[in-house]
Write an enzyme that holds these catalytic residues in place. Sequence first.
Site, PDB file in Angstrom:
ATOM      1  N   GLU C  47       0.801  -1.229   0.000  1.00 39.41           N
ATOM      2  CA  GLU C  47       0.000   0.000   0.000  1.00 39.41           C
ATOM      3  C   GLU C  47       0.832   1.278   0.000  1.00 39.41           C
ATOM      4  O   GLU C  47       0.299   2.359  -0.198  1.00 39.41           O
ATOM      5  CB  GLU C  47      -0.999   0.000   1.156  1.00 39.41           C
ATOM      6  CG  GLU C  47      -0.407  -0.036   2.549  1.00 39.41           C
ATOM      7  CD  GLU C  47      -0.276  -1.445   3.097  1.00 39.41           C
ATOM      8  OE1 GLU C  47      -0.129  -2.400   2.298  1.00 39.41           O
ATOM      9  OE2 GLU C  47      -0.300  -1.597   4.331  1.00 39.41           O
ATOM     10  N   ASN C  48       2.147   1.162   0.227  1.00 42.60           N
ATOM     11  CA  ASN C  48       2.972   2.367   0.131  1.00 42.60           C
ATOM     12  C   ASN C  48       3.304   2.744  -1.311  1.00 42.60           C
ATOM     13  O   ASN C  48       3.964   3.751  -1.531  1.00 42.60           O
ATOM     14  CB  ASN C  48       4.262   2.203   0.949  1.00 42.60           C
ATOM     15  CG  ASN C  48       5.096   1.029   0.502  1.00 42.60           C
ATOM     16  OD1 ASN C  48       4.561  -0.041   0.256  1.00 42.60           O
ATOM     17  ND2 ASN C  48       6.394   1.230   0.391  1.00 42.60           N
TER      18      ASN C  48
END
Lengths: 238, 238, 219, 219
Positions: C47-48
């Site tokens: 998700e980064n």
Amino acid sequence: MSQTNYISKVVSDAHAALDGLEDNMTVMFGGFGLCGIPENSIAAIRDKGTTGITCISNNAGVDDFGLGLLLQTRQIKKMIASYVGENDEFERQMLSGELKVDLVPQGTLAERCRAAGAGIPAFFTPAGYGTEVAEGKEVRVFNGKPHILEHAFDAPFAFVKAWKGDKAGNLIFKGTARNFNPMMAMAGKITVAEVEELVEVGELDPNDIHVPGIFVQRIFQGTDYEKRIEQRTVRAKS
Amino acid sequence: MSQTNYISKVVSDAHAALDGLEDNMTVMFGGFGLCGIPENSIAAIRDKGTTGITCISNNAGVDDFGLGLLLQTRQIKKMIASYVGENDEFERQMLSGELKVDLVPQGTLAERCRAAGAGIPAFFTPAGYGTEVAEGKEVRVFNGKPHILEHAFDAPFAFVKAWKGDKAGNLIFKGTARNFNPMMAMAGKITVAEVEELVEVGELDPNDIHVPGIFVQRIFQGTDYEKRIEQRTVRAKS
Amino acid sequence: MGLSKDQIAQRIAQELRDGWYVNLGIGIPTLVANHIPEGINIEFQSENGILGMGPFPVEGEEDADLINAGKQTITAMPGASFFSSATSFAMIRGQHVQLTVLGAMEVSDGGDIANWKIPGKMVKGMGGAMDLVASAENIIVAMQHTNRRGESKLLSACSLPLTGVACVKKVVTDLAVLEIDPDRGFVLLERAPGVSVEEIQEKTAGRLVVEGDVPEMML
Amino acid sequence: MGLSKDQIAQRIAQELRDGWYVNLGIGIPTLVANHIPEGINIEFQSENGILGMGPFPVEGEEDADLINAGKQTITAMPGASFFSSATSFAMIRGQHVQLTVLGAMEVSDGGDIANWKIPGKMVKGMGGAMDLVASAENIIVAMQHTNRRGESKLLSACSLPLTGVACVKKVVTDLAVLEIDPDRGFVLLERAPGVSVEEIQEKTAGRLVVEGDVPEMML
């Protein structure tokens, strides 16, 4: 005023980039963990001694790096973040009540930054429904699923870090160092971008720009990047 | 199922890409004017004869090109667009009541597509407040300024066109041919991307991808691009 | 005896289907990547801001600009892409990711999950977990069946602050594979090798549904 | 008498300030780009997805993938960038564009604008106009003072369907430069060379404020 046919955003260094930064402001910082953080700007803010800062940042750095530097010097009054787990000084200040903390789901944090930059004052998201994050917030059902109303942030200043940038403020990031930087650049009333490489206008392909210069008010060539790795994980050579 | 370590989205051609497209569906089409439109997909839909289409597209093409081709054949039932001005057949069908038209401000159109792809069911925007666009919509004041609530679109199919794409569905656009394509790619349940150049996985720099392959379900190498220019304007050589 | 952490990951990997985008949480979920079945093509999302995440780098090739959501150095596979956190959560919230695997402190028999906060202890934050569980259509929880004090983590209602409500579809523990049917509770699908239905019943505080002969997992 | 279209554009160009991002509508506004004052650096935004728009291409260098919002072939200046329509309107809605210049059919003395629809006539659509006028902090309208039938386009209230309310800050016509003060109406700032205050009064249907000697424009 010279005729350049572009709008120059160049300032000499990190200290010059802080002009107008005052105590008790809300300030955004790009980065995820220690990846893609504005190292030069953080150091300059520490040196300037600005206090009472409300930080909007996904994380709070580690004890001796990143936003941890501004925690050590008690320059931060409040932290708005999604995860703050790797910082003992943070924990001490939070438990003692010196530091206020507002935890926000990571996707909501990202979208509230984008919304601020995009002129969207509020939007609905399913994240946090049924949890303490939803307390006091409007709930509305769309397609049978409950959502909560979240608001755009307000940020007089944003500090971001890019890989390359040109004098017109156009930014390009590398790898996962992009993370929160683009939305925070959009959100800041004054956005300061520090870059590993500042190039002449015309050197970057206009198709490759991640953040158009309109979102950047000041840009400078950063120096002495440490780019610390938080969790060095490797595999055996096969 | 072969081990490729990426998810292949390749289909043989435009006709294969239409699998599952049925009458009376809502379909998004990328492009602005005739710039960046999915020429091959439009031609294939015309040949397939799908009818009752609700089109979401910024424009409606011209009489003999772009979505105008599907108007000629009466395959479009309703048009959701921001500007439909260059098409006589469109005008005729609208005035006769054969064609329903829903006009949406361009920025709201773009954001409603993005919202659909991003799982945001609704958001507030100032665009259209005090006009007939706001009729029947919720109004709320933020920071002293009235905004209206707009909803995400719902699109079972989206057709987009890119400059380059790889087999994993990653897309790169050229110039202003990007326009609505990225958000419509995000919004489509089934997104079909046609590209001028389909390359092997690994050939595109992961930093340069405009639309990650996760938003693309089918990709194919387009052929015979006409890329018609709507308003050819030039200046004298100086 | 029950499964090792790696075996839990191995069992979860059997749930993977060709063509899925998958988000793996920190801890046991990360290990799932080591057990992708033959012939199954998966892309991992972190998700980064990466799709097409590869294994850890070999020593000397670590890149500070290339990490996962656990802040570990990683690599990118051919076909990978990088993007902003807003785009990353657009993928998640927009349900473009087919499977999310994450750990939990507690799961309720209605599918609620608690995995971010223990009152009285230092709160580190929810990170992306609330967005993930609120959006994913398919959530598998990987965890131990009981906590360190031997208490069941599969409850009728979570006692800890929630991360999300009615969202978990399946739980894989060291003892069992369970599907959540919000009307009936934890439906026991499989037992770990050598673990009895009685032991699972004993260690499950929430409603447990046992139907017919419950097979042992195939690992 | 009054100004030509090009002179209207020329007068509007005097409003440009160094460092502004500017969105120019179709028609007279487009001509403003030809009159940027010396020493003023401006970047033009076109809402279909370019910042740093340059002049029309020379013949033979037209690129179908490079157009403006009027669908005309254009060029890109050094320092330009391309982006999606969503990002483009994020710039506009988020008030990152300092000036919007657009045409109008009618403007009210409260700053309302009508420029997209005439009942009974074919409606082409509002394009990006509603987003632009609802968001821009600084909107200048470029238009003729009267319509083809000689009727004033500066009204107490618009008769046509609105594009936006209370948003126009300034109007430059063939006859005058007027600032809108929502409390008082059209404040006459300048007259076109040779045009009398009386003529402007006669051709302005909305409230007109005339204070002291009204200077002639300097072109």
